[in-house]
Design a protein around this motif. Structure first.
Motif, PDB file in Angstrom:
ATOM      1  N   ARG A  27       0.832  -1.199   0.000  1.00  0.00           N
ATOM      2  CA  ARG A  27       0.000   0.000   0.000  1.00  0.00           C
ATOM      3  C   ARG A  27       0.872   1.255   0.000  1.00  0.00           C
ATOM      4  NH1 ARG A  27      -2.925   3.561   3.339  1.00  0.00           N
ATOM      5  NH2 ARG A  27      -4.995   3.978   2.504  1.00  0.00           N
ATOM      6  N   ALA A  28       1.955   1.222   0.762  1.00  0.00           N
ATOM      7  CA  ALA A  28       2.839   2.379   0.847  1.00  0.00           C
ATOM      8  C   ALA A  28       3.476   2.692  -0.501  1.00  0.00           C
ATOM      9  CB  ALA A  28       3.923   2.122   1.895  1.00  0.00           C
ATOM     10  N   ALA A  29       3.755   1.645  -1.279  1.00  0.00           N
ATOM     11  CA  ALA A  29       4.399   1.851  -2.573  1.00  0.00           C
ATOM     12  C   ALA A  29       3.508   2.638  -3.522  1.00  0.00           C
ATOM     13  CB  ALA A  29       4.758   0.501  -3.182  1.00  0.00           C
ATOM     14  N   ASP A  30       2.197   2.618  -3.279  1.00  0.00           N
ATOM     15  CA  ASP A  30       1.252   3.327  -4.140  1.00  0.00           C
ATOM     16  C   ASP A  30       1.044   4.783  -3.737  1.00  0.00           C
ATOM     17  OD1 ASP A  30       0.820   1.048  -5.638  1.00  0.00           O
ATOM     18  OD2 ASP A  30      -0.832   0.370  -4.371  1.00  0.00           O
ATOM     19  N   LEU A  31       1.594   5.196  -2.602  1.00  0.00           N
ATOM     20  CA  LEU A  31       1.389   6.562  -2.141  1.00  0.00           C
ATOM     21  C   LEU A  31       2.205   7.533  -2.984  1.00  0.00           C
ATOM     22  CD1 LEU A  31       1.556   5.984   1.725  1.00  0.00           C
ATOM     23  CD2 LEU A  31      -0.489   6.479   0.362  1.00  0.00           C
ATOM     24  N   PRO A  32       1.634   8.701  -3.297  1.00  0.00           N
ATOM     25  CA  PRO A  32       2.359   9.677  -4.127  1.00  0.00           C
ATOM     26  C   PRO A  32       3.487  10.353  -3.362  1.00  0.00           C
ATOM     27  CG  PRO A  32       0.248  10.578  -3.408  1.00  0.00           C
ATOM     28  CD  PRO A  32       0.254   9.136  -2.984  1.00  0.00           C
ATOM     29  N   LEU A  33       4.526  10.741  -4.090  1.00  0.00           N
ATOM     30  CA  LEU A  33       5.628  11.470  -3.496  1.00  0.00           C
ATOM     31  C   LEU A  33       5.161  12.865  -3.087  1.00  0.00           C
ATOM     32  CD1 LEU A  33       8.699  11.668  -2.861  1.00  0.00           C
ATOM     33  CD2 LEU A  33       8.976  12.587  -5.181  1.00  0.00           C
ATOM     34  N   VAL A  34       5.425  13.241  -1.842  1.00  0.00           N
ATOM     35  CA  VAL A  34       5.068  14.568  -1.332  1.00  0.00           C
ATOM     36  C   VAL A  34       6.296  15.462  -1.258  1.00  0.00           C
ATOM     37  CG1 VAL A  34       4.080  15.836   0.625  1.00  0.00           C
ATOM     38  CG2 VAL A  34       3.169  13.586   0.017  1.00  0.00           C
ATOM     39  N   VAL A  35       7.358  14.977  -0.670  1.00  0.00           N
ATOM     40  CA  VAL A  35       8.583  15.761  -0.509  1.00  0.00           C
ATOM     41  C   VAL A  35       9.788  14.844  -0.629  1.00  0.00           C
ATOM     42  CG1 VAL A  35      10.014  17.053   1.135  1.00  0.00           C
ATOM     43  CG2 VAL A  35       7.596  17.585   0.934  1.00  0.00           C
ATOM     44  N   ARG A  36      10.800  15.315  -1.334  1.00  0.00           N
ATOM     45  CA  ARG A  36      12.117  14.689  -1.331  1.00  0.00           C
ATOM     46  C   ARG A  36      13.111  15.779  -0.949  1.00  0.00           C
ATOM     47  NH1 ARG A  36      13.857  10.003  -3.586  1.00  0.00           N
ATOM     48  NH2 ARG A  36      11.963   9.855  -4.873  1.00  0.00           N
ATOM     49  N   GLU A  37      13.763  15.622   0.189  1.00  0.00           N
ATOM     50  CA  GLU A  37      14.598  16.690   0.754  1.00  0.00           C
ATOM     51  C   GLU A  37      16.022  16.197   0.984  1.00  0.00           C
ATOM     52  OE1 GLU A  37      15.783  19.704   1.265  1.00  0.00           O
ATOM     53  OE2 GLU A  37      13.962  20.362   2.328  1.00  0.00           O
ATOM     54  N   GLU A 222      -0.781  10.667   1.619  1.00  0.00           N
ATOM     55  CA  GLU A 222      -2.062  11.216   1.184  1.00  0.00           C
ATOM     56  C   GLU A 222      -2.269  12.555   1.876  1.00  0.00           C
ATOM     57  OE1 GLU A 222      -4.763   8.206   2.451  1.00  0.00           O
ATOM     58  OE2 GLU A 222      -4.228   6.823   0.809  1.00  0.00           O
ATOM     59  N   ALA A 223      -2.554  13.574   1.103  1.00  0.00           N
ATOM     60  CA  ALA A 223      -2.787  14.905   1.673  1.00  0.00           C
ATOM     61  C   ALA A 223      -4.004  14.887   2.567  1.00  0.00           C
ATOM     62  CB  ALA A 223      -2.971  15.921   0.550  1.00  0.00           C
ATOM     63  N   ALA A 224      -3.893  15.555   3.719  1.00  0.00           N
ATOM     64  CA  ALA A 224      -5.002  15.628   4.662  1.00  0.00           C
ATOM     65  C   ALA A 224      -6.004  16.675   4.194  1.00  0.00           C
ATOM     66  CB  ALA A 224      -4.487  15.970   6.048  1.00  0.00           C
ATOM     67  N   LYS A 225      -7.286  16.331   4.243  1.00  0.00           N
ATOM     68  CA  LYS A 225      -8.321  17.295   3.868  1.00  0.00           C
ATOM     69  C   LYS A 225      -8.609  18.247   5.017  1.00  0.00           C
ATOM     70  CE  LYS A 225     -10.496  14.068   0.644  1.00  0.00           C
ATOM     71  NZ  LYS A 225     -11.736  13.304   0.304  1.00  0.00           N
ATOM     72  N   ALA A 226      -8.675  17.699   6.236  1.00  0.00           N
ATOM     73  CA  ALA A 226      -8.952  18.531   7.399  1.00  0.00           C
ATOM     74  C   ALA A 226      -7.652  19.089   7.963  1.00  0.00           C
ATOM     75  CB  ALA A 226      -9.674  17.724   8.478  1.00  0.00           C
ATOM     76  N   GLN A 227      -7.661  20.323   8.425  1.00  0.00           N
ATOM     77  CA  GLN A 227      -6.466  20.924   8.998  1.00  0.00           C
ATOM     78  C   GLN A 227      -6.765  21.620  10.312  1.00  0.00           C
ATOM     79  OE1 GLN A 227      -4.077  23.135   6.266  1.00  0.00           O
ATOM     80  NE2 GLN A 227      -4.032  21.518   4.772  1.00  0.00           N
TER      81      GLN A 227
END
Length: 229
Positions: A27-37, A222-227
């Motif tokens: 499942r983790a392999a399917d998550l989109p890249l958010v940040v590479r630092e 996965e980006a959070a909808k609620a903040q």
């Protein structure tokens, strides 16, 4: 010890753990890249609790982010003080990978931490990679309007700190509350927990009250909808 010599109930538990870990890894392999630092362009993406405690350092491996002094930050509850958060990004399920290097002299509580599910200074999770395990070290913790509390159901006798760089990873599945933590060996977690108190939040790097270096941070999620809480 061969598989044949392992009692049936232990073999079954190991098999189940392997299936669960494999499911989370898939499942983790399917998550989109958010940040590479890699910090080659500085640390503008990061928000330290005390900016004077952190700096970019040039090394043979390139630029790294260094925690060089204890922070003057005073948390509302007993929890890590030397933290830098990734700005403006909140995730639910995620995989966080990083290279860590401890830079303090060896002692029983030599440690570094990764923060996740960060809502505010009184509500977040963190993983404590401690040299020697006890109820306050080398565990997964929650800070929930009170002093940090251990939530890990599995851990090891301790984290093998030396002066070298080490690779760590957290796999968080917000759908079932699972948390898996890896250190150097990426096939089997060294710590595990299940907790669904905080389903989203910021991630962070640092130490409870030690010093260290950070590099090659990769966040998929996965980006959070609620903040807001």
């Amino acid at each position: 010890m061969s598989v044949r010599s392992v009692p049936a109930w232990i073999a079954c538990a190991m098999a189940i753990a392997g299936v669960v870990s494999a499911r989370h890894a898939a499942r983790a392999a399917d998550l989109p890249l958010v940040v590479r630092e890699d910090f080659e362009n500085g640390a503008d993406r990061w928000q330290p609790f005390d900016r004077a405690s952190w700096k970019i350092t040039d090394t043979p491996r390139g630029k790294i982010y260094s925690l060089v002094a204890d922070s003057n930050y005073k948390p509302p509850y007993r929890s890590p003080v030397n933290i830098a958060l990734l700005k403006d990004i909140r995730v639910t399920s995620f995989v966080l990978e990083a290279d860590l290097q401890s830079t303090v002299k060896d002692y029983d509580h030599r440690s570094m931490v990764l923060v996740f599910g960060y809502q505010d200074p009184a509500h977040f999770y963190y993983v404590h990679f401690g040299k020697k395990t006890d109820n306050h070290a080398n565990q997964i913790f929650i800070v929930n309007g009170a002093a940090r509390e251990k939530i890990s159901t599995e851990t090891t006798p301790g984290t093998r700190w030396d002066d070298a760089w080490h690779q760590v990873k957290i796999v968080r599945d917000a759908s079932d509350g699972s948390i898996e933590v890896f250190f150097d060996e990426m096939r089997r977690p060294v710590m595990e927990a299940i907790d669904d108190t905080f389903a989203w939040g910021q991630i962070g790097i640092g130490a409870f009250d030690d010093l260290g270096n950070f590099d090659n941070i990769v966040l998929r999620g996965e980006a959070a909808k609620a903040q807001t809480r």
